[in-house]
Design a protein around this motif. Structure first.
Motif, PDB file in Angstrom:
ATOM      1  N   GLU A 235       0.747  -1.187  -0.066  1.00 15.52           N
ATOM      2  CA  GLU A 235      -0.037  -0.048  -0.007  1.00 15.52           C
ATOM      3  C   GLU A 235       0.830   1.268   0.065  1.00 15.52           C
ATOM      4  O   GLU A 235       0.194   2.311  -0.325  1.00 15.52           O
ATOM      5  CB  GLU A 235      -1.009  -0.009   1.294  1.00 15.52           C
ATOM      6  N   ASN A 236       2.018   1.120   0.337  1.00 10.43           N
ATOM      7  CA  ASN A 236       2.939   2.346   0.444  1.00 10.43           C
ATOM      8  C   ASN A 236       3.938   2.406  -0.867  1.00 10.43           C
ATOM      9  O   ASN A 236       4.838   3.200  -0.613  1.00 10.43           O
ATOM     10  CB  ASN A 236       3.764   2.454   1.908  1.00 10.43           C
ATOM     11  N   ARG A 237       3.806   1.566  -1.489  1.00  8.48           N
ATOM     12  CA  ARG A 237       4.820   1.296  -2.580  1.00  8.48           C
ATOM     13  C   ARG A 237       4.450   2.327  -3.907  1.00  8.48           C
ATOM     14  O   ARG A 237       3.512   2.872  -3.770  1.00  8.48           O
ATOM     15  CB  ARG A 237       4.873  -0.199  -3.574  1.00  8.48           C
ATOM     16  N   PHE A 238       5.618   3.060  -4.344  1.00  2.04           N
ATOM     17  CA  PHE A 238       5.469   3.833  -5.627  1.00  2.04           C
ATOM     18  C   PHE A 238       5.452   2.923  -6.881  1.00  2.04           C
ATOM     19  O   PHE A 238       6.338   2.114  -6.985  1.00  2.04           O
ATOM     20  CB  PHE A 238       6.671   4.791  -5.519  1.00  2.04           C
ATOM     21  N   THR A 239       4.532   3.325  -7.710  1.00  2.00           N
ATOM     22  CA  THR A 239       4.747   3.003  -8.963  1.00  2.00           C
ATOM     23  C   THR A 239       5.558   3.320  -9.852  1.00  2.00           C
ATOM     24  O   THR A 239       5.347   4.536 -10.372  1.00  2.00           O
ATOM     25  CB  THR A 239       3.050   2.890  -9.686  1.00  2.00           C
ATOM     26  N   PHE A 240       6.404   2.664 -10.467  1.00  2.00           N
ATOM     27  CA  PHE A 240       7.456   2.959 -11.234  1.00  2.00           C
ATOM     28  C   PHE A 240       7.047   2.307 -12.414  1.00  2.00           C
ATOM     29  O   PHE A 240       7.144   1.111 -12.844  1.00  2.00           O
ATOM     30  CB  PHE A 240       8.837   2.706 -10.741  1.00  2.00           C
ATOM     31  N   GLU A 241       6.957   2.832 -13.544  1.00  3.07           N
ATOM     32  CA  GLU A 241       7.080   2.325 -15.131  1.00  3.07           C
ATOM     33  C   GLU A 241       8.349   2.157 -15.659  1.00  3.07           C
ATOM     34  O   GLU A 241       9.201   3.005 -15.940  1.00  3.07           O
ATOM     35  CB  GLU A 241       6.109   3.501 -16.016  1.00  3.07           C
ATOM     36  N   ILE A 242       8.422   1.048 -16.367  1.00  4.55           N
ATOM     37  CA  ILE A 242       9.892   0.646 -16.882  1.00  4.55           C
ATOM     38  C   ILE A 242      10.134   1.608 -18.127  1.00  4.55           C
ATOM     39  O   ILE A 242      11.509   2.039 -18.186  1.00  4.55           O
ATOM     40  CB  ILE A 242       9.688  -0.733 -17.361  1.00  4.55           C
ATOM     41  N   PRO A 243       9.300   2.273 -18.912  1.00  5.75           N
ATOM     42  CA  PRO A 243       9.782   3.282 -19.996  1.00  5.75           C
ATOM     43  C   PRO A 243      10.598   4.209 -19.190  1.00  5.75           C
ATOM     44  O   PRO A 243      11.462   4.863 -19.822  1.00  5.75           O
ATOM     45  CB  PRO A 243       8.466   3.642 -20.700  1.00  5.75           C
ATOM     46  N   GLU A 244      10.344   4.607 -17.864  1.00  4.83           N
ATOM     47  CA  GLU A 244      11.175   5.914 -17.290  1.00  4.83           C
ATOM     48  C   GLU A 244      12.672   5.335 -17.347  1.00  4.83           C
ATOM     49  O   GLU A 244      13.429   6.473 -17.500  1.00  4.83           O
ATOM     50  CB  GLU A 244      10.574   6.249 -15.968  1.00  4.83           C
ATOM     51  N   ALA A 245      12.796   4.288 -17.153  1.00  2.51           N
ATOM     52  CA  ALA A 245      14.441   3.598 -17.143  1.00  2.51           C
ATOM     53  C   ALA A 245      15.059   3.694 -18.214  1.00  2.51           C
ATOM     54  O   ALA A 245      16.318   3.429 -18.437  1.00  2.51           O
ATOM     55  CB  ALA A 245      14.446   2.625 -16.153  1.00  2.51           C
ATOM     56  N   LEU A 246      14.449   3.358 -19.524  1.00  2.60           N
ATOM     57  CA  LEU A 246      14.909   3.052 -20.673  1.00  2.60           C
ATOM     58  C   LEU A 246      16.097   4.192 -21.182  1.00  2.60           C
ATOM     59  O   LEU A 246      16.889   3.653 -21.894  1.00  2.60           O
ATOM     60  CB  LEU A 246      13.949   2.796 -21.808  1.00  2.60           C
ATOM     61  N   PRO A 247      15.536   5.345 -21.134  1.00  2.78           N
ATOM     62  CA  PRO A 247      16.564   6.228 -21.844  1.00  2.78           C
ATOM     63  C   PRO A 247      17.877   5.981 -21.084  1.00  2.78           C
ATOM     64  O   PRO A 247      19.222   6.247 -21.674  1.00  2.78           O
ATOM     65  CB  PRO A 247      16.056   7.763 -21.474  1.00  2.78           C
ATOM     66  N   LEU A 248      18.049   6.058 -19.665  1.00  6.05           N
ATOM     67  CA  LEU A 248      19.174   5.685 -18.987  1.00  6.05           C
ATOM     68  C   LEU A 248      20.122   4.547 -19.447  1.00  6.05           C
ATOM     69  O   LEU A 248      21.060   4.422 -19.704  1.00  6.05           O
ATOM     70  CB  LEU A 248      18.948   5.917 -17.430  1.00  6.05           C
ATOM     71  N   LEU A 249      19.430   3.407 -19.200  1.00  5.47           N
ATOM     72  CA  LEU A 249      19.816   2.112 -19.629  1.00  5.47           C
ATOM     73  C   LEU A 249      20.370   2.176 -21.163  1.00  5.47           C
ATOM     74  O   LEU A 249      21.399   1.281 -21.279  1.00  5.47           O
ATOM     75  CB  LEU A 249      18.694   0.982 -19.445  1.00  5.47           C
ATOM     76  N   ASN A 250      19.724   2.731 -21.905  1.00  7.01           N
ATOM     77  CA  ASN A 250      20.323   2.590 -23.477  1.00  7.01           C
ATOM     78  C   ASN A 250      21.236   3.626 -23.680  1.00  7.01           C
ATOM     79  O   ASN A 250      22.131   3.198 -24.390  1.00  7.01           O
ATOM     80  CB  ASN A 250      18.978   3.109 -24.360  1.00  7.01           C
ATOM     81  N   ALA A 251      21.395   4.917 -22.966  1.00  5.33           N
ATOM     82  CA  ALA A 251      22.444   5.554 -22.911  1.00  5.33           C
ATOM     83  C   ALA A 251      23.669   4.875 -22.251  1.00  5.33           C
ATOM     84  O   ALA A 251      24.915   4.803 -22.904  1.00  5.33           O
ATOM     85  CB  ALA A 251      22.309   6.880 -22.331  1.00  5.33           C
ATOM     86  N   ALA A 252      23.646   4.148 -21.409  1.00  6.84           N
ATOM     87  CA  ALA A 252      24.667   3.498 -20.664  1.00  6.84           C
ATOM     88  C   ALA A 252      25.052   2.391 -21.520  1.00  6.84           C
ATOM     89  O   ALA A 252      26.465   2.067 -21.823  1.00  6.84           O
ATOM     90  CB  ALA A 252      24.459   2.918 -19.221  1.00  6.84           C
ATOM     91  N   LEU A 253      24.252   1.639 -22.092  1.00  5.91           N
ATOM     92  CA  LEU A 253      24.552   0.575 -23.036  1.00  5.91           C
ATOM     93  C   LEU A 253      25.544   1.104 -24.184  1.00  5.91           C
ATOM     94  O   LEU A 253      26.328   0.362 -24.912  1.00  5.91           O
ATOM     95  CB  LEU A 253      23.416  -0.381 -23.262  1.00  5.91           C
ATOM     96  N   ASP A 254      24.739   2.415 -24.793  1.00  7.19           N
ATOM     97  CA  ASP A 254      25.496   2.826 -25.958  1.00  7.19           C
ATOM     98  C   ASP A 254      26.824   3.304 -25.801  1.00  7.19           C
ATOM     99  O   ASP A 254      27.794   2.933 -26.281  1.00  7.19           O
ATOM    100  CB  ASP A 254      24.819   4.254 -26.370  1.00  7.19           C
ATOM    101  N   ALA A 255      27.087   3.927 -24.653  1.00  7.90           N
ATOM    102  CA  ALA A 255      28.558   4.299 -24.139  1.00  7.90           C
ATOM    103  C   ALA A 255      29.351   3.017 -23.920  1.00  7.90           C
ATOM    104  O   ALA A 255      30.417   2.858 -24.358  1.00  7.90           O
ATOM    105  CB  ALA A 255      28.490   4.938 -22.867  1.00  7.90           C
ATOM    106  N   ILE A 256      28.939   1.918 -23.405  1.00 14.84           N
ATOM    107  CA  ILE A 256      29.783   0.908 -23.018  1.00 14.84           C
ATOM    108  C   ILE A 256      30.076  -0.061 -24.332  1.00 14.84           C
ATOM    109  O   ILE A 256      31.218  -0.359 -24.525  1.00 14.84           O
ATOM    110  CB  ILE A 256      28.742  -0.134 -22.078  1.00 14.84           C
ATOM    111  N   GLU A 257      29.067  -0.074 -25.234  1.00  8.88           N
ATOM    112  CA  GLU A 257      29.181  -0.715 -26.560  1.00  8.88           C
ATOM    113  C   GLU A 257      30.148   0.021 -27.350  1.00  8.88           C
ATOM    114  O   GLU A 257      31.052  -0.593 -27.909  1.00  8.88           O
ATOM    115  CB  GLU A 257      27.891  -0.840 -27.085  1.00  8.88           C
ATOM    116  N   LYS A 258      30.043   1.294 -27.389  1.00  6.38           N
ATOM    117  CA  LYS A 258      31.266   2.075 -28.189  1.00  6.38           C
ATOM    118  C   LYS A 258      32.365   2.110 -27.670  1.00  6.38           C
ATOM    119  O   LYS A 258      33.583   1.661 -28.163  1.00  6.38           O
ATOM    120  CB  LYS A 258      30.530   3.691 -28.342  1.00  6.38           C
ATOM    121  N   TYR A 259      32.825   2.346 -26.340  1.00  5.58           N
ATOM    122  CA  TYR A 259      33.945   2.701 -25.773  1.00  5.58           C
ATOM    123  C   TYR A 259      34.740   1.355 -25.243  1.00  5.58           C
ATOM    124  O   TYR A 259      35.966   1.262 -25.207  1.00  5.58           O
ATOM    125  CB  TYR A 259      33.881   3.791 -24.772  1.00  5.58           C
TER     126      TYR A 259
END
Length: 881
Positions: A235-259
């Motif tokens: 009842e006290n949990r915060f609802t977090f939608e997965i798309p909110e995390a995608l920009p950060l995760l894609n940016a991190a993966l882009d950097a790791i994949e490239k460098y």
């Protein structure tokens, strides 16, 4: 921590600071002056609270702190000053919270002051950061998020990431303040994190090594946020939608994949792997979230729109997991446990293969979540990876492979591998050749429908893995124990195997013992010493096959087929020559129990298949096709004859071509010159008194072969030689094979192997390559490849003729055949030469372990003399074996 306007650390950061730091150091007296200034500000906060004096005092501290280095060694740290600075934060936060005007300029000054404390290195320890958060003064640093300049926003994000690491989040939630993880603040931070991770193209290896911790910190911060809210009651949990995390995760993966591709080998392994570890950890948590939500929706039967949205989230996470598999950062270690409640285990750089499967199973079949092009990129990257990395990644991708291959079904059914599957084929064969016993059974089943994707070595590995499973599931009864003399290895075997019962199955292990050829004092015949752990069985299979191919039940095309005019040719058969069953009338004539003998031979070959042994026999392809149930079309008979009897194939091809007319010959002349019948009759034996000729059709003895009917004659002759004339022999041989080998395994063999590959699996390689033998030999008890005696040994083997090499191989392993693919596939172990520290003994062998005991002889001549004596005089008796 110190950053410039673009989020780059400056020399004031404790991590980057060293002896090269150029900032002037303050004297101890000046540090005491700063402590006094802190005391003055603190007095104002606790006393009258004159804001102008507080602001002025803070400005002075900020200016002075910019030239104060915290120290790169513990003895250089200004601990007293740090304590004074942190002491000011709680009353400052209280002062601001009590102010009626939230836009008071004191807010900005306090934010700059906290920022300066962090930049100057006075918040390095977890306790320091925890105290800053507990004070609440850190909130002033977040004000630029609302309407600040880009460089101020970047600075705020870096401060937040630095402070977020103030406690061991994965196992300790004490001290994690809910206001720090408030969704309104974190969402603003999360929105700007991809900007912080944007790296310039001019980045060098040393800069990349310094940026890896930034990526790690950003992903870890997101993970901690999610853990903080999921740890609360529902009842006290915060609802977090997965798309909110995608920009950060894609940016991190882009950097790791490239460098990482550019600089991976130039930086430390831990620094290189830590961001990947955090990515895998957060994706494991997101996988758990989306799987639980989808399952919950299915249970509650919610609306279709919500389910489609969740499936889109699952597809997004799945794409990130697949992209991770493209990275060449080493990942293999202990496999994580399946997803469970609670935090993901620490120090893991592997995603669980079940994650992709769990997500994939919950997606609709309408559209693939990962494009074929993306999977091809992953397989292309995997080609150059170590085997263990290939195995791990292919096992993760296994659920997606069937749909991936479905786009190329038409080409695969035509036994053509499209270029798009070339890298996939390389990776899959590499993995399956070594790991067929433990690999995903679903993938094995799917790939087996398209044999063109499999190399022969892979097919054999898959079948050997299935043979192992069959042996493990065999009946629990006592093994079948066969005791035979060496000069008659089939003596009494038919009754022992109960071949009289046509329905009997042999589903227990086989043990072989050879009679020693002499008796003890009581008159009882002795058997060879030693327990059958594979060596005696291999030798029995080898000798049994040699018995059959030397009998009159089989013939070799080299002897001239029975349909040709008989000539006194040598009947010696090479061990590697092609053999085919003698015609049925001949079998009936030469051996009364011929059907039982063919059935026994089928059992022998079945034992060889099930125990992964090679045998010294090359069956004609027509016989193998029939035994394994491969269909043969009428049009295939003439090409098939070429493998069985090249001489006859040449003659029949010449007759069908009609080119003899150009030379002025008639068909009758050609038939006579070729020793072929001139009527529709075939003589199936050289002994006409015992075996009568067989008409190819009713009244065939009265029908001459003419130009008009020669094609029909050739077709009937081919059918008699290759099909109908050996049908009974095939039937009984097949019955014996199926007594030992389950029908399902035989079907798998015919499903993935061609007849040539079946022959290669059964018979192994032609000849003995000494270089290959030496390459895949191990040494024990003091010998090495450079030992003098070992060098003499290989020189002697190279000087041996092929038949003596085969004899040596049989003496050492129990089989005279080299496995297909060479000595690296020798079962159950590689060939081993073991040192014996004496000089007056002959070589001995342990065939069950493929080991040769080689004494430490004093010269090459002595070694050759003793080795040849052991082979020629002791023969195949086991002795010490």
């Amino acid at each position: 921590m110190a950053w410039d306007g673009h989020g780059k650390r400056q020399a004031g950061d404790l991590q980057d600071q060293g002896l090269e730091a150029k900032r002037p150091r303050k004297t101890e007296t000046e540090s005491k002056d700063l402590c006094g200034l802190c005391e003055s500000v603190y007095a104002q906060l606790e006393g009258p609270g004159d804001k102008s004096k507080i602001r002025q005092g803070l400005h002075h501290l900020i200016v002075q702190l910019q030239d104060v280095s915290y120290g790169y060694r513990s003895i250089d740290c200004k601990v007293a000053l740090k304590r004074q600075l942190l002491r000011l934060l709680p009353p400052l936060a209280k002062q601001i919270s009590a102010a009626s005007n939230k836009g008071d300029s004191l807010v900005e000054v306090v934010g700059s002051f906290v920022d300066c404390i962090v930049r100057s290195g006075f918040a390095q320890s977890s306790r320091d950061r925890r105290d800053i958060i507990a004070s609440g003064a850190w909130l002033m640093c977040m004000e630029p998020l609302k309407a600040g300049k880009p460089e101020d926003v970047v600075s705020a994000v870096h401060i937040y990431l630095h402070l977020s690491d103030h406690v061991g989040f994965y196992d300790d939630f004490i001290g994690m303040h809910s206001e720090f993880w408030h969704p309104s603040i974190f969402r603003e931070i999360l929105k700007h994190m991809p900007t912080v991770l944007h790296l310039p193209d001019s980045l060098q290896a040393d800069e990349w090594e310094l940026r890896c911790p930034d990526i790690e910190a950003a992903i870890k911060c997101l993970f901690c946020f999610l853990l903080f809210w999921t740890a609360k009651e529902p009842e006290n949990r915060f609802t977090f939608e997965i798309p909110e995390a995608l920009p950060l995760l894609n940016a991190a993966l882009d950097a790791i994949e490239k460098y990482d591709l550019l600089f991976g080998s130039e930086i430390g392994a831990k620094c290189r792997g830590d961001p990947l570890e955090e990515l895998i950890r957060i994706l494991g948590l997101l996988t758990q979230f989306v799987v639980e939500k989808i399952d919950s929706q299915e249970t509650n039967e919610q609306n279709e729109e919500v389910m489609q949205q969740l499936q889109q989230h699952a597809a997004a996470v799945l794409r990130l997991l697949v992209r991770l598999l493209k990275l060449k950062i080493p990942t293999c270690g202990a496999k994580p446990e399946a997803i469970t409640d609670g935090p993901i285990p620490v120090d893991e750089r592997q995603q669980d293969s079940e994650w992709i499967q769990n997500l994939f199973e919950r997606l609709s079949d309408e559209e693939p979540p990962v494009s074929a092009a993306c999977l091809m990129d992953v397989f292309r990257a995997m080609v150059d990876m170590p085997l263990e990395e290939q195995r791990y990644r292919l096992e993760c991708l296994a659920p997606m492979v069937p749909r991936f291959m479905a786009g190329f079904v038409d080409q695969l059914r035509q036994k053509t591998v499209p270029p798009e599957l070339a890298d996939f084929k390389i990776v899959m064969n590499n993995v399956l050749q070594e790991c067929a016993t433990s690999f995903a059974l679903e993938l094995l089943e799917e790939v087996s429908f398209y044999p063109c994707l499999l190399d022969f070595t892979t097919k054999r590995a898959m079948l050997h893995a299935q043979c192992d499973r069959v042996r493990l599931t065999q009946g629990s009864g006592d093994p079948i124990r066969i005791v035979v003399p060496r000069d008659n290895v089939l003596d009494g075997v038919c009754s022992t195997l109960n071949l009289q019962d046509s329905q009997a199955r042999i589903d227990v292990p086989l043990e072989i013992e050879f009679r020693a050829g002499y008796s003890d004092d009581t008159g009882n015949e002795l058997v060879d010493e030693g327990e059958d752990q594979g060596g005696p069985r291999r030798q029995w299979l080898d000798r049994a096959c040699r018995y059959f191919i030397a009998s009159d039940l089989f013939m070799s095309p080299a002897e001239d087929a029975a349909h040709l005019e008989f000539s006194q040719t040598s009947r010696q058969r090479g061990a590697r020559g092609i053999i085919v069953p003698s015609p049925e009338p001949v079998c009936q004539c030469v051996q009364e129990d011929w059907t039982e003998q063919f059935e026994l031979f089928g059992c022998v070959i079945g034992f060889a298949i099930l125990n992964k042994e090679t045998v010294p026999v090359h069956f004609g392809h027509n016989f193998l096709r029939s035994v394994f149930g491969l269909k043969t079309d009428t049009a295939d008979l003439l090409p098939l004859l070429e493998h069985v009897d090249k001489t006859l194939h040449t003659k029949l091809t010449y007759i069908l071509s009609g080119s003899y007319k150009d030379l002025g010959d008639t068909l009758e002349d050609v038939l006579e010159q070729s020793h072929l019948p001139r009527t529709f009759v075939v003589s199936e034996s050289h002994c006409q008194e015992l075996v009568r000729s067989t008409p190819l059709l009713e009244g065939g003895d009265r029908m001459s072969v003419t130009e008009e009917n020669k094609e029909k004659f050739v077709q009937l002759l081919l059918d008699r030689i290759l099909i109908s004339g050996v049908a009974q022999q095939v039937q009984y041989f097949q019955r014996g094979l199926l007594r030992v080998v389950p029908h399902e395994l035989v079907q798998r063999i015919t499903g993935i192997m061609s007849v040539k590959e079946i022959e290669l699996m059964l018979c192994g390689a032609d000849g003995i390559d000494v270089d290959d033998w030496e390459k895949y030999t191990e040494y024990e008890n003091g010998y090495t490849s450079e030992s003098v005696v070992v060098r003499w040994f290989w020189e002697v083997v190279r000087e041996m003729p092929q038949h003596m090499r085969a004899q040596l191989l049989s003496f050492s392993t129990g089989s005279s055949q080299v496995p297909s693919g060479g000595f690296r596939f020798l079962q159950p172990e590689l060939f081993t030469i073991q040192r014996v520290g004496v000089t007056d003994r002959f070589p001995a062998a342990h065939t069950c372990a493929n080991t040769l005991d080689l004494p430490e002889y004093t010269s090459k001549a002595v070694l050759e003399q003793h080795l040849r004596f052991a082979l020629e005089e002791t023969g195949d008796s086991f002795g010490l074996r």
